[in-house]
Write a protein that holds these residues in place. Structure first.
Motif, PDB file in Angstrom:
ATOM      1  N   ALA A 238       0.793  -1.078  -0.056  1.00  0.00           N
ATOM      2  CA  ALA A 238       0.001   0.091   0.030  1.00  0.00           C
ATOM      3  C   ALA A 238       0.793   1.527   0.049  1.00  0.00           C
ATOM      4  O   ALA A 238       0.703   2.310  -0.651  1.00  0.00           O
ATOM      5  CB  ALA A 238      -0.996   0.132   1.159  1.00  0.00           C
ATOM      6  N   TRP A 239       2.001   1.184   0.883  1.00  0.00           N
ATOM      7  CA  TRP A 239       2.875   2.240   0.820  1.00  0.00           C
ATOM      8  C   TRP A 239       3.416   2.585  -0.459  1.00  0.00           C
ATOM      9  O   TRP A 239       3.554   3.893  -1.034  1.00  0.00           O
ATOM     10  CB  TRP A 239       3.906   2.163   1.946  1.00  0.00           C
ATOM     11  N   ALA A 240       3.806   1.566  -1.153  1.00  0.00           N
ATOM     12  CA  ALA A 240       4.770   1.576  -2.377  1.00  0.00           C
ATOM     13  C   ALA A 240       3.576   2.013  -3.371  1.00  0.00           C
ATOM     14  O   ALA A 240       4.006   2.850  -4.571  1.00  0.00           O
ATOM     15  CB  ALA A 240       5.124   0.220  -2.791  1.00  0.00           C
ATOM     16  N   GLU A 241       2.333   1.700  -3.633  1.00  0.00           N
ATOM     17  CA  GLU A 241       1.180   2.153  -4.462  1.00  0.00           C
ATOM     18  C   GLU A 241       1.246   3.598  -4.183  1.00  0.00           C
ATOM     19  O   GLU A 241       0.799   4.206  -5.271  1.00  0.00           O
ATOM     20  CB  GLU A 241       0.032   1.506  -4.259  1.00  0.00           C
ATOM     21  N   ARG A 242       1.180   4.177  -3.045  1.00  0.00           N
ATOM     22  CA  ARG A 242       1.037   5.659  -3.031  1.00  0.00           C
ATOM     23  C   ARG A 242       2.271   6.420  -3.619  1.00  0.00           C
ATOM     24  O   ARG A 242       1.850   7.488  -4.406  1.00  0.00           O
ATOM     25  CB  ARG A 242       0.793   6.114  -1.331  1.00  0.00           C
ATOM     26  N   GLN A 243       3.289   5.997  -3.525  1.00  0.00           N
ATOM     27  CA  GLN A 243       4.568   6.423  -3.898  1.00  0.00           C
ATOM     28  C   GLN A 243       4.383   6.523  -5.541  1.00  0.00           C
ATOM     29  O   GLN A 243       4.801   7.462  -6.432  1.00  0.00           O
ATOM     30  CB  GLN A 243       5.886   5.835  -3.711  1.00  0.00           C
ATOM     31  N   TYR A 244       4.194   5.258  -6.186  1.00  0.00           N
ATOM     32  CA  TYR A 244       4.287   5.273  -7.389  1.00  0.00           C
ATOM     33  C   TYR A 244       3.080   5.675  -8.335  1.00  0.00           C
ATOM     34  O   TYR A 244       3.117   6.223  -9.516  1.00  0.00           O
ATOM     35  CB  TYR A 244       4.341   3.515  -7.818  1.00  0.00           C
ATOM     36  N   ARG A 245       1.944   5.864  -7.631  1.00  0.00           N
ATOM     37  CA  ARG A 245       0.853   6.547  -7.910  1.00  0.00           C
ATOM     38  C   ARG A 245       1.116   8.122  -8.151  1.00  0.00           C
ATOM     39  O   ARG A 245       0.840   8.873  -9.366  1.00  0.00           O
ATOM     40  CB  ARG A 245      -0.453   6.303  -7.203  1.00  0.00           C
ATOM     41  N   ALA A 246       1.932   8.780  -7.401  1.00  0.00           N
ATOM     42  CA  ALA A 246       2.423  10.111  -7.357  1.00  0.00           C
ATOM     43  C   ALA A 246       3.301  10.149  -8.556  1.00  0.00           C
ATOM     44  O   ALA A 246       3.633  11.249  -9.186  1.00  0.00           O
ATOM     45  CB  ALA A 246       3.052  10.600  -5.979  1.00  0.00           C
ATOM     46  N   LEU A 247       4.178   9.245  -8.700  1.00  0.00           N
ATOM     47  CA  LEU A 247       5.219   9.133  -9.767  1.00  0.00           C
ATOM     48  C   LEU A 247       4.415   8.983 -11.266  1.00  0.00           C
ATOM     49  O   LEU A 247       4.833   9.517 -12.267  1.00  0.00           O
ATOM     50  CB  LEU A 247       6.166   8.032  -9.852  1.00  0.00           C
ATOM     51  N   SER A 248       3.557   8.134 -11.360  1.00  0.00           N
ATOM     52  CA  SER A 248       2.746   7.713 -12.653  1.00  0.00           C
ATOM     53  C   SER A 248       1.626   8.601 -13.170  1.00  0.00           C
ATOM     54  O   SER A 248       0.639   8.255 -13.247  1.00  0.00           O
ATOM     55  CB  SER A 248       2.370   6.147 -12.389  1.00  0.00           C
ATOM     56  N   ARG A 249       1.759   9.914 -13.092  1.00  0.00           N
ATOM     57  CA  ARG A 249       0.563  10.804 -13.470  1.00  0.00           C
ATOM     58  C   ARG A 249       1.225  11.368 -14.766  1.00  0.00           C
ATOM     59  O   ARG A 249       2.250  11.915 -14.843  1.00  0.00           O
ATOM     60  CB  ARG A 249       0.035  11.693 -12.520  1.00  0.00           C
ATOM     61  N   PHE A 250       0.362  11.729 -15.530  1.00  0.00           N
ATOM     62  CA  PHE A 250       0.662  12.462 -16.898  1.00  0.00           C
ATOM     63  C   PHE A 250      -0.780  13.251 -17.310  1.00  0.00           C
ATOM     64  O   PHE A 250      -1.651  12.449 -17.689  1.00  0.00           O
ATOM     65  CB  PHE A 250       1.276  11.612 -17.867  1.00  0.00           C
ATOM     66  N   ASN A 251      -0.567  14.434 -17.475  1.00  0.00           N
ATOM     67  CA  ASN A 251      -1.704  15.151 -18.010  1.00  0.00           C
ATOM     68  C   ASN A 251      -3.014  14.787 -17.162  1.00  0.00           C
ATOM     69  O   ASN A 251      -4.229  14.674 -17.976  1.00  0.00           O
ATOM     70  CB  ASN A 251      -1.829  14.915 -19.288  1.00  0.00           C
TER      71      ASN A 251
END
Length: 613
Positions: free
Chosen positions: A369-382
């Motif tokens: 769950a922690w990793a998902e929060r970090q990667y969701r912040a990283l994996s945004r575009f437009n």
């Protein structure tokens, strides 16, 4: 030393500025004959004023140059500019004569039909004369980082979007391209291509998944090999592990296994991915890996714009891992840059980061769950998310997802060439449809030299009128290199003091030490800071009264003392932003001189609000 400009009202470190209207001239003295003509919307510092006149200069370092008529300039209180976002997933935004005309459209019960009718009239060259329209957003995306244009925000009003009832900003903007007369190049769809860089976690547990990636990519590559589509999709490969100084058997932290290049034969790509299955035998220091270092290298070291060749149009970084990234302050992380700051740096390069995160049982629910929060912040575009979690680390689900995503990326090329895609929009998913459109719009903007609307003043909504889930216009602060250096120096000092303030007694003395640091910084004429501050960010007066909430501005002495956990969050946020500021300060391509001969410290960068301190 040249004379300093006048201070803004109520400020001790913020200079008064104005913007020239089209046709403004420099005069050696009030009522004297006009000299040279300024470009439209040239930012000028105010040194003095007389009835009907301003004494102005372009540079703090060089002092006043002459006078300009008051009616030929407009006040610019906040140094903020507007930047259009990529229009994929929303309609083109209309600029209105006044805020009431904009509000009438937004509150229209038949909004979709009314907006479509107005846009159709604009497209036919017959705008509705009763609607109060002054301009419309360009059809293609204008990248403000690659091609700085000035669309200063002259005024703004906080409001609620009537569709979502959420906070929204209405902005009065003025606009003119900084660089005029762009080459109007015809866009040739045959030239659109894609560069895809895989970033593999090459630790021991990843072997089966890398093999599955190789299988999926080989199947797709062999299927398009020798075709026009195959010639337009190129690959690179980066591997990452962890700190080899902490575990020498790891061999490397990051390594470019295969650079992104245009190849007629993709055999090296398949061979490189296959070789990456020879994973590390040593264990890393902890479960988390330095995945952000791998992504950072893929974004910043990949040659997206090779010399003597066309730049890659669609730019994708594919992160594949079963571990979360290093936490802020982890001694084994290469840098302190955070996922949100790295996402912003990638998007400003036109790079979309996609993350395939294997949520394995070995990691545990809390770590996943922690990793998902970090990667969701990283994996945004437009505005869209490109995070793909693989429940239980299923190898088959992983291979199916890789196949779908890579096929969807090749479909970008097919659609640019007006060919039938392999996957339907439903099979791709809306976020991948939007990504293909966003990449093509950005490409068209580069090809055609699209500029911002020319010499207009009008009101815009921050969130799309038709879709409040989409940001249509992004406010940015136009900062000079000296101002960014000031922010970096202040954060560096605050971090040093904050790390020393471990206990409650230390935290009580923290603000006194902050004031001492700010007082020392204030002695440097290039560091405009206010030593009479009640908050951590109060020293940076040029950040005050902006339409955003700064963590630093909100951190009062009382809030700092509330809890050690709160202090840790504040310091971690500072550390991540400082890492990004240092990168920008040493990256010349993001800085623009507003006039020929501008001092280096006064080159400017349109800085997103979400990375302000």
């Amino acid at each position: 030393m040249p004379r300093a400009p006048c201070w803004s009202r109520g400020r001790k470190t913020v200079y008064q500025r104005v913007l020239t209207r089209p046709g403004a001239h420099l005069h050696p003295a009030p009522d004297a004959s006009a000299g040279r003509q300024f470009p439209a919307f040239q930012p000028l510092y105010v040194y003095d004023r007389q009835p009907g006149w301003f004494r102005i200069g372009r540079s703090v370092a060089k002092g006043p140059e002459g006078w300009v008529r008051a009616e030929e300039v407009v006040p610019w209180k906040h140094n903020i500019v507007a930047a259009f976002t990529n229009p994929a997933g929303r309609l083109r935004q209309i600029l209105f004569r006044d805020a009431d005309a904009l509000r009438r459209l937004m509150a229209d019960p038949a909004l979709p039909k009314t907006q479509a009718r107005l846009l159709d009239g604009i497209a036919r060259g017959q705008p509705d004369p009763e609607a109060g329209i002054v301009a419309v957003e360009p059809a293609e995306y204008v990248d403000i980082v690659k091609q700085l244009y000035l669309m200063p925000i002259l005024d703004f009003e906080q409001d609620l979007h009537p569709v979502s009832n959420e906070d929204n900003l209405l902005m009065k903007v003025a606009s003119v391209p900084l660089r005029e007369d762009p080459a109007n190049v015809s866009a040739v769809s045959d030239s659109f291509d894609a560069g895809i860089v895989f970033v593999f976690d090459t630790m021991r547990s990843m072997g089966p998944y890398i093999a599955r990636t190789q299988k999926a990519v080989e199947r797709i590559v062999r299927g398009i090999e020798g075709t026009e589509i195959g010639d337009r999709v190129q690959f690179g490969v980066v591997g990452f592990r962890d700190n080899p100084q902490a575990a020498p058997g790891l061999e490397y932290r990051t390594r470019t296994l295969l650079p992104l290049e245009r190849r007629s034969d993709q055999t090296p790509v398949i061979a490189t991915i296959r070789a990456a299955t020879r994973v590390a035998r040593a264990n890393s220091p902890g479960f988390r890996e330095d995945s952000l270092a791998g992504v950072e290298d893929a974004v910043s070291l990949t040659d997206w714009e090779p010399a003597g060749a066309e730049p890659f149009d669609a730019r994708i970084v594919f992160l594949i891992t079963d571990a979360g990234p290093k936490a802020p302050g982890d001694p084994n992380a290469r840098t302190d840059i955070g996922p949100a700051e790295l996402q912003r740096a990638a998007q400003d390069k036109g790079v979309a980061v996609m993350t395939l995160h294997l949520e394995t049982p070995a990691a545990g629910a809390e770590e996943n769950a922690w990793a998902e929060r970090q990667y969701r912040a990283l994996s945004r575009f437009n505005g869209n998310s490109y995070y793909y979690g693989i429940p239980d680390g299923s190898e088959q689900a992983f291979e199916d997802t890789v196949t779908r995503l890579v096929t969807a990326l090749t479909d970008m090329i097919r659609e640019a060439r007006d060919q039938r895609p392999v996957l339907s929009p439903e099979e791709r998913g809306q976020e991948l449809v939007d990504l293909g459109l966003a990449m093509r719009l950005a490409w068209l903007g580069r090809e055609k030299g699209t500029q911002a609307p020319d010499v207009i003043e009008g009101w815009l909504s921050e969130k799309a009128v038709d879709n409040p889930a989409r940001l249509a216009v992004e406010p940015r602060l136009l900062v000079t290199k000296n101002e960014m250096a000031t922010m970096a120096e202040l954060l560096d000092n605050l971090l040093t003091l904050g790390e020393r303030a471990r206990g409650d007694a230390d935290s009580d003395a923290f603000f006194a030490q902050v004031r001492d640091v700010v007082a020392r910084m204030a002695q440097n004429p290039d560091r405009l800071v206010n030593p009479e501050t009640e908050t951590l960010g109060g020293a940076l007066e040029f950040l005050q009264d902006l339409p955003y909430e700064s963590q630093l501005m909100l951190t009062t002495e009382r809030r700092w003392r509330q809890s050690a956990m709160n202090r840790r969050r504040i310091l971690d946020g500072m550390r991540q932003k400082l890492a990004q500021y240092r990168k920008w300060l040493h990256y010349p391509d993001v800085w623009t001189a507003l006039y020929e001969g501008a001092p280096d410290g006064e080159h400017v960068f349109a800085m997103p609000f979400d990375v302000l301190p």
